[in-house]
Design a protein around this motif. Structure first.
Motif, PDB file in Angstrom:
ATOM      1  N   ASP A 266       0.899  -1.029  -0.096  1.00  0.00           N
ATOM      2  CA  ASP A 266       0.048  -0.114  -0.054  1.00  0.00           C
ATOM      3  C   ASP A 266       0.898   1.409  -0.152  1.00  0.00           C
ATOM      4  O   ASP A 266       0.619   2.164  -0.739  1.00  0.00           O
TER       5      ASP A 266
ATOM      6  N   LYS B 148      -7.562  -8.613   0.500  1.00  0.00           N
ATOM      7  CA  LYS B 148      -6.904  -7.154   0.667  1.00  0.00           C
ATOM      8  C   LYS B 148      -5.992  -6.814  -0.363  1.00  0.00           C
ATOM      9  O   LYS B 148      -5.908  -5.715  -0.749  1.00  0.00           O
TER      10      LYS B 148
ATOM     11  N   ARG C 190      -7.680  -5.879  -3.456  1.00  0.00           N
ATOM     12  CA  ARG C 190      -8.265  -4.545  -3.225  1.00  0.00           C
ATOM     13  C   ARG C 190      -6.937  -3.378  -3.636  1.00  0.00           C
ATOM     14  O   ARG C 190      -7.169  -2.503  -4.207  1.00  0.00           O
TER      15      ARG C 190
ATOM     16  N   LYS D 274      -6.707  -1.049  -7.029  1.00  0.00           N
ATOM     17  CA  LYS D 274      -6.925   0.287  -7.008  1.00  0.00           C
ATOM     18  C   LYS D 274      -5.741   1.073  -7.283  1.00  0.00           C
ATOM     19  O   LYS D 274      -5.960   2.342  -7.819  1.00  0.00           O
TER      20      LYS D 274
ATOM     21  N   LYS E 228     -15.474  -8.100  -4.722  1.00  0.00           N
ATOM     22  CA  LYS E 228     -15.013  -7.022  -3.586  1.00  0.00           C
ATOM     23  C   LYS E 228     -13.963  -6.143  -4.326  1.00  0.00           C
ATOM     24  O   LYS E 228     -14.292  -4.896  -3.770  1.00  0.00           O
ATOM     25  N   VAL E 229     -13.261  -6.416  -5.311  1.00  0.00           N
ATOM     26  CA  VAL E 229     -12.561  -5.430  -6.125  1.00  0.00           C
ATOM     27  C   VAL E 229     -13.297  -4.778  -6.798  1.00  0.00           C
ATOM     28  O   VAL E 229     -12.929  -3.194  -6.558  1.00  0.00           O
TER      29      VAL E 229
ATOM     30  N   GLU F  21     -16.544  -3.514  -6.221  1.00  0.00           N
ATOM     31  CA  GLU F  21     -16.915  -2.652  -4.860  1.00  0.00           C
ATOM     32  C   GLU F  21     -16.235  -1.483  -4.288  1.00  0.00           C
ATOM     33  O   GLU F  21     -16.539  -0.210  -4.364  1.00  0.00           O
ATOM     34  N   ASN F  22     -14.831  -2.068  -4.215  1.00  0.00           N
ATOM     35  CA  ASN F  22     -13.737  -1.014  -3.816  1.00  0.00           C
ATOM     36  C   ASN F  22     -13.456   0.097  -4.705  1.00  0.00           C
ATOM     37  O   ASN F  22     -13.426   1.394  -4.783  1.00  0.00           O
TER      38      ASN F  22
ATOM     39  N   LYS G 296     -16.417   2.669  -5.205  1.00  0.00           N
ATOM     40  CA  LYS G 296     -16.562   3.411  -4.192  1.00  0.00           C
ATOM     41  C   LYS G 296     -15.425   4.358  -4.161  1.00  0.00           C
ATOM     42  O   LYS G 296     -15.592   5.583  -3.570  1.00  0.00           O
ATOM     43  N   ASP G 297     -14.524   4.446  -4.772  1.00  0.00           N
ATOM     44  CA  ASP G 297     -13.197   5.240  -5.142  1.00  0.00           C
ATOM     45  C   ASP G 297     -13.213   6.055  -6.384  1.00  0.00           C
ATOM     46  O   ASP G 297     -12.570   6.395  -6.988  1.00  0.00           O
TER      47      ASP G 297
ATOM     48  N   TRP H 166     -22.968  -3.133  -8.518  1.00  0.00           N
ATOM     49  CA  TRP H 166     -22.071  -2.103  -7.937  1.00  0.00           C
ATOM     50  C   TRP H 166     -21.366  -1.240  -9.076  1.00  0.00           C
ATOM     51  O   TRP H 166     -21.250  -0.178  -9.131  1.00  0.00           O
TER      52      TRP H 166
END
Length: 499
Positions: free
Chosen positions: A116, A143, A146, A150, A182-183, A185-186, A189-190, A216
């Motif tokens: 990250d 994680k 994600r 991102k 999940k990816v 969605e992430n 949201k960004d 999504w």
């Protein structure tokens, strides 16, 4: 100077409760919950070395770290990462050092933390190498996906976004629909919905999207205001045999309402009433009633409210607040008060609807009386409450918009007033208005925020006294109340302790 800056950064980490919160949320379930205490002096010493020698040769840096850090564990590594939120090099150099320690083993949590940190600074080559290393070690989890997607999507590395899934599949981490969802969605949201759509369609041969995936995507396109793309995904979703759930329907309706496409939103709602009446619940009716009241269609809103009641759905305060505002907007004050008085436990949404409706009718004094009543009944006002009341009493002065000249005038006039040169400020504003430039709109939000301190309390007390002297009791009460409640935390605690 450097040590003082690092001490400031490390202060929050000395609290073991905060440290637990900071790391526990990202802990995988297979790791122990026990958190080892961190030696703060050792952490400061290590971070100082990393900062000062981040460009030094490996031999010198490793020698300095070895002499200063006798034992390092994963928790210590995480705290070092947290100390450098805006720099990847010290973290990566420390990561390389820990890899050579015989007693230290990295896990998914430490790798994700470092990944990250690298991703935030768009070092894509190093980022990609780290992803490959994680795949070889088998430390990739949801994680990791994600963080990777991102980072790559933000850098517009769309081919690498798709390639990442293929890369992980080569390391034995198969294609999973749950991971893809999940990816997506992430990313949505960004506000990276275009990138999410690209990944979905490129991976369609290996991972077939389902209703959640499309949900999504629709949410993401609605969030960025792209109704055309949202409609295309909606049609594709229906063509593939997936039925949009209520949440998707409500998202689409709300976006259409906001885009001033009332009739199209109501068509979707009528379709739901005809085909899927049982799926409509409180949230759907609340949304429709809210926008009907905003457009002054109070009779239609009452029909919806009656239908909701007949179906046994109990209205909440937000729904009743919309009805109250709709009635006040049409001048039906008695009916609005009757509904408000019938609410057993009114919350701030009810009081806000009353205040907003009364201010629209230019009844600022009655709105202030509602403000006093809400305080008396234990409902604490928020910043928006004060801004509404001040705008109701004082009006929205000036104009709103981005204009370099207006911004200059704001700074210049504000500086003159702070310097105590009010006469010059007044003359300048008069000259500017005569020359055709309008006075910038007064920002009540910034005004209240600027005086949210102990100095502001004294100022508001003095202002409220002067306002009472000239008979402006309503405005005096509003400002005095704000001064009392928006002081510093210590001041509020002291007042709470007073008998």
């Amino acid at each position: 100077m450097l040590v003082r800056r690092l001490k400031t950064l490390l202060e929050p980490l000395s609290n073991p409760h905060l440290r637990l919160i900071a790391t526990e949320s990202t802990h995988p379930t297979n790791l122990p919950n026990r958190i080892t205490p961190i030696d703060q002096s050792l952490l400061l010493r290590v971070c100082t070395i990393l900062y000062q020698q981040q460009n030094s040769p490996d031999s010198r840096l490793h020698s300095s770290l070895s002499s200063s850090s006798p034992s390092i564990n994963p928790e210590f590594f995480l705290q070092v990462c947290n100390t450098f939120p805006y720099s990847w090099r010290p973290v990566y150099r420390f990561f390389l050092y820990t890899q050579k320690l015989p007693h230290f083993t990295h896990n998914s949590l430490t790798f994700n933390k470092m990944l990250d940190a690298i991703g935030k600074f768009r070092n894509i080559d190093l980022f990609w190498e780290t992803c490959q290393e994680m795949g070889k070690l088998g430390l990739v989890n949801d994680k990791t996906f994600r963080i990777a997607l991102k980072t790559l999507a933000s850098a517009r590395e769309l081919k690498k976004c798709v390639e990442f899934f293929h890369l992980m599949n080569g390391f034995g981490i198969g294609y999973k629909l749950e991971t893809l969802n999940k990816v997506v969605e992430n990313l949505c949201k960004d506000k990276l919905v275009e990138e999410a759509k690209f990944v979905i369609f490129k991976l369609k041969e290996w991972v077939k999207p389902n209703g959640v995936t499309y949900k999504w995507l629709i949410w993401g396109f609605c969030d960025v205001g792209d109704l055309i793309e949202a409609s295309k995904i909606w049609n594709l979703m229906v063509d593939e045999g997936f039925e949009p759930d209520v949440e998707v329907v409500e998202t689409m309706m709300e976006t259409l309402f906001k885009a001033n496409k009332y009739d199209e939103a109501m068509k979707i709602f009528q379709m739901m009433r005809v085909k899927r009446m049982d799926d409509l619940g409180l949230s759907s009716y609340r949304l429709v009633i809210k926008w009907m009241c905003k457009r002054g269609k109070i009779e239609q809103a009452n029909v919806m409210f009656d239908e909701m009641s007949q179906r046994g759905i109990q209205a909440d305060n937000l729904t009743l607040a919309s009805i109250i505002y709709g009635l006040l907007a049409r001048g039906r004050i008695r009916e609005a008060y009757r509904i408000a008085e019938g609410i057993e436990k009114p919350d701030i949404s009810v009081y806000h609807s009353l205040i907003k409706g009364l201010l629209r009718l230019r009844k600022a004094s009655e709105a202030t009386q509602v403000f006093r009543e809400m305080i008396k009944r234990g409902c604490e006002p928020i910043m928006h409450t004060y801004i509404m009341l001040l705008q109701g009493h004082l009006g929205k002065r000036g104009r709103k918009g981005r204009d370099p000249l207006v911004n200059f005038d704001t700074i210049f006039v504000g500086g003159l007033i702070k310097a105590g040169r009010r006469l010059e400020a007044t003359k300048y504003v008069e000259r500017t208005m005569k020359g055709g430039m309008e006075v910038p709109r007064f920002d009540y939000n910034k005004f209240l925020h600027y005086y949210s301190n102990e100095e502001g309390v004294l100022m508001f007390e003095e202002v409220s006294k002067k306002l009472r002297e000239v008979g402006l009791f309503d405005l005096a009460d509003i400002l005095e109340r704000y001064g009392q409640k928006m002081a510093t935390r210590d001041g509020r605690r002291e007042r709470a302790l007073e008998p």
